[in-house]
Design a protein around this motif. Structure first.
Motif, PDB file in Angstrom:
ATOM      1  N   HIS A 138      13.911  20.218  11.814  1.00 25.63           N
ATOM      2  CA  HIS A 138      13.157  21.093  12.694  1.00 25.63           C
ATOM      3  C   HIS A 138      11.812  20.437  12.949  1.00 25.63           C
ATOM      4  O   HIS A 138      11.383  19.580  12.184  1.00 25.63           O
ATOM      5  CB  HIS A 138      12.952  22.479  12.061  1.00 25.63           C
ATOM      6  N   PRO A 139      11.100  20.808  14.037  1.00 27.69           N
ATOM      7  CA  PRO A 139       9.817  20.182  14.306  1.00 27.69           C
ATOM      8  C   PRO A 139       8.855  20.403  13.152  1.00 27.69           C
ATOM      9  O   PRO A 139       8.758  21.507  12.620  1.00 27.69           O
ATOM     10  CB  PRO A 139       9.316  20.878  15.579  1.00 27.69           C
ATOM     11  N   GLN A 159       4.002  15.840  16.032  1.00 27.26           N
ATOM     12  CA  GLN A 159       5.209  16.657  16.058  1.00 27.26           C
ATOM     13  C   GLN A 159       6.453  15.782  16.123  1.00 27.26           C
ATOM     14  O   GLN A 159       6.512  14.829  16.889  1.00 27.26           O
ATOM     15  CB  GLN A 159       5.183  17.602  17.254  1.00 27.26           C
ATOM     16  N   TYR A 177      10.575  16.060  16.687  1.00 27.30           N
ATOM     17  CA  TYR A 177      11.615  16.954  17.199  1.00 27.30           C
ATOM     18  C   TYR A 177      12.975  16.279  17.086  1.00 27.30           C
ATOM     19  O   TYR A 177      13.111  15.084  17.350  1.00 27.30           O
ATOM     20  CB  TYR A 177      11.338  17.317  18.654  1.00 27.30           C
ATOM     21  N   TYR A 178      13.981  17.075  16.729  1.00 23.20           N
ATOM     22  CA  TYR A 178      15.325  16.551  16.514  1.00 23.20           C
ATOM     23  C   TYR A 178      16.355  17.095  17.498  1.00 23.20           C
ATOM     24  O   TYR A 178      17.530  16.808  17.366  1.00 23.20           O
ATOM     25  CB  TYR A 178      15.759  16.829  15.070  1.00 23.20           C
ATOM     26  N   GLU A 224      14.393  22.169  20.984  1.00 18.95           N
ATOM     27  CA  GLU A 224      13.103  22.334  20.321  1.00 18.95           C
ATOM     28  C   GLU A 224      11.973  21.691  21.120  1.00 18.95           C
ATOM     29  O   GLU A 224      10.857  22.210  21.163  1.00 18.95           O
ATOM     30  CB  GLU A 224      13.150  21.718  18.924  1.00 18.95           C
ATOM     31  N   LEU A 225      12.269  20.555  21.740  1.00 11.62           N
ATOM     32  CA  LEU A 225      11.241  19.801  22.457  1.00 11.62           C
ATOM     33  C   LEU A 225      10.933  20.392  23.832  1.00 11.62           C
ATOM     34  O   LEU A 225       9.778  20.406  24.270  1.00 11.62           O
ATOM     35  CB  LEU A 225      11.693  18.346  22.607  1.00 11.62           C
ATOM     36  N   LYS A 227       7.988  22.846  24.605  1.00 13.16           N
ATOM     37  CA  LYS A 227       6.693  22.182  24.490  1.00 13.16           C
ATOM     38  C   LYS A 227       6.391  21.383  25.753  1.00 13.16           C
ATOM     39  O   LYS A 227       5.267  21.427  26.285  1.00 13.16           O
ATOM     40  CB  LYS A 227       6.707  21.253  23.270  1.00 13.16           C
ATOM     41  N   MET A 255       4.230  12.935  20.382  1.00 16.86           N
ATOM     42  CA  MET A 255       5.396  13.645  19.871  1.00 16.86           C
ATOM     43  C   MET A 255       6.536  12.655  19.688  1.00 16.86           C
ATOM     44  O   MET A 255       6.753  11.797  20.543  1.00 16.86           O
ATOM     45  CB  MET A 255       5.820  14.763  20.829  1.00 16.86           C
ATOM     46  N   TYR A 286      10.588  12.132  19.323  1.00 14.70           N
ATOM     47  CA  TYR A 286      11.862  12.773  19.647  1.00 14.70           C
ATOM     48  C   TYR A 286      12.990  11.921  19.070  1.00 14.70           C
ATOM     49  O   TYR A 286      13.176  10.773  19.465  1.00 14.70           O
ATOM     50  CB  TYR A 286      11.987  12.907  21.161  1.00 14.70           C
TER      51      TYR A 286
END
Length: 299
Positions: free
Chosen positions: A11-12, A19, A21-22, A26-27, A30, A107, A109
């Motif tokens: 999870h973030p 941050q 993100y997976y 979730e991304l 944002k 971020m 990813y």
């Protein structure tokens, strides 16, 4: 997994205001919030095993955008060699550590395969007007369809304003430029200079797999390219090519796969020099099973 006392879940997580993100689910919220504020997004796609070359791309992106997304994804569809794919360095924990000092507008990813290929590992067949068949395309069939497929997916998911690519993979850079042209993708492609080791060897994630001897010997690649650059206005293509081939034939550690001087725009091999055209020398070399590429502008 745990890094410096911080547990990374799927999870973030906040790590020094960064941050991770997976999944795109979730991304995406944002990214939507950033766009709603009319802020710019820079994108740096990587396959991980980050090094100073990647950091130079990230820093350029951070200087030119409000937010930067760095993806870490070893794309299976651009490998035509299964063993190369399986042996490609995967160092997620180290990668996160490397960028942990950067600002909070960065971020990371790390997508699932399902994010990028929701319908399974299917590649799109692209027509890049012939440049996909030169050099890397000739020796790695299907490679650029894989590159085009993964980048088209990333561009659709992230919708960046600018995307950053290193000139070490110059043919890939030209492929990406052609991709956004034929697919009408509204992203500006920013080319960044090649970052090199003190020996001159182009920085690459694959360098981590080189033995000490191979790493030392690989300095020959850049040495040869700079010699070609110096003599480009003096000697013809055949003479330059012959000298490169003879140099690698005399080396017991490195094996030359190809050396080509080509037009920068069309990537067509040079036959007769023309004024007002830019040329570049391209090379691919094996150090054992590890494949290294490089290039240099000639004029």
């Amino acid at each position: 997994m745990q890094i410096e006392g911080i547990i990374l879940s799927l999870h973030p997580v906040s790590r020094k205001k960064m941050q991770v993100y997976y999944s795109i689910s979730e991304l995406k919220p944002k990214l939507n919030a950033i766009k709603k504020q009319e802020q710019t997004i820079g994108f740096v796609p990587t396959m991980g095993a980050l090094h100073k070359g990647h950091l130079s791309l990230i820093e350029s992106a951070m200087n030119q955008n409000d937010t930067v997304v760095v993806s870490i994804f070893v794309n299976p569809t651009q490998f035509n060699n299964k063993e190369d794919f399986e042996n490609y360095p995967r160092t997620i924990e180290e990668d996160i550590q490397i960028v942990s000092h950067l600002k909070d507008k960065l971020m990371i990813y790390v997508p699932r395969v399902e994010d990028i290929y929701p319908n399974g590992l299917q590649t799109i067949q692209f027509d890049f007007e012939g440049i996909e068949h030169e050099m890397e395309g000739s020796f790695r069939p299907g490679h650029f369809d894989g590159v085009g497929s993964v980048l088209k997916s990333f561009f659709k998911l992230i919708e960046p304003n600018k995307a950053y690519f290193g000139e070490k993979d110059f043919q890939q850079l030209q492929i990406v430029r052609k991709l956004i042209e034929i697919e009408h993708i509204p992203v500006q492609i920013i080319a960044c200079p090649i970052m090199r080791e003190p020996t001159g060897l182009a920085m690459s994630s694959r360098n981590k797999r080189l033995s000490e001897k191979q790493f030392k010997e690989a300095a020959l690649i850049y040495k040869v390219l700079t010699e070609v650059q110096a003599d480009f206005g003096i000697k013809n293509v055949n003479e330059l090519t012959q000298r490169v081939e003879e140099t690698f034939e005399a080396n017991t550690t490195l094996k030359l796969e190809y050396f080509i001087i080509a037009d920068e725009e069309t990537l067509q091999p040079l036959k007769n020099k023309e004024k007002n055209k830019k040329y570049r020398a391209f090379i691919a070399v094996f150090a054992g099973e590890i494949r290294l590429i490089d290039n240099i502008a000639l004029n």
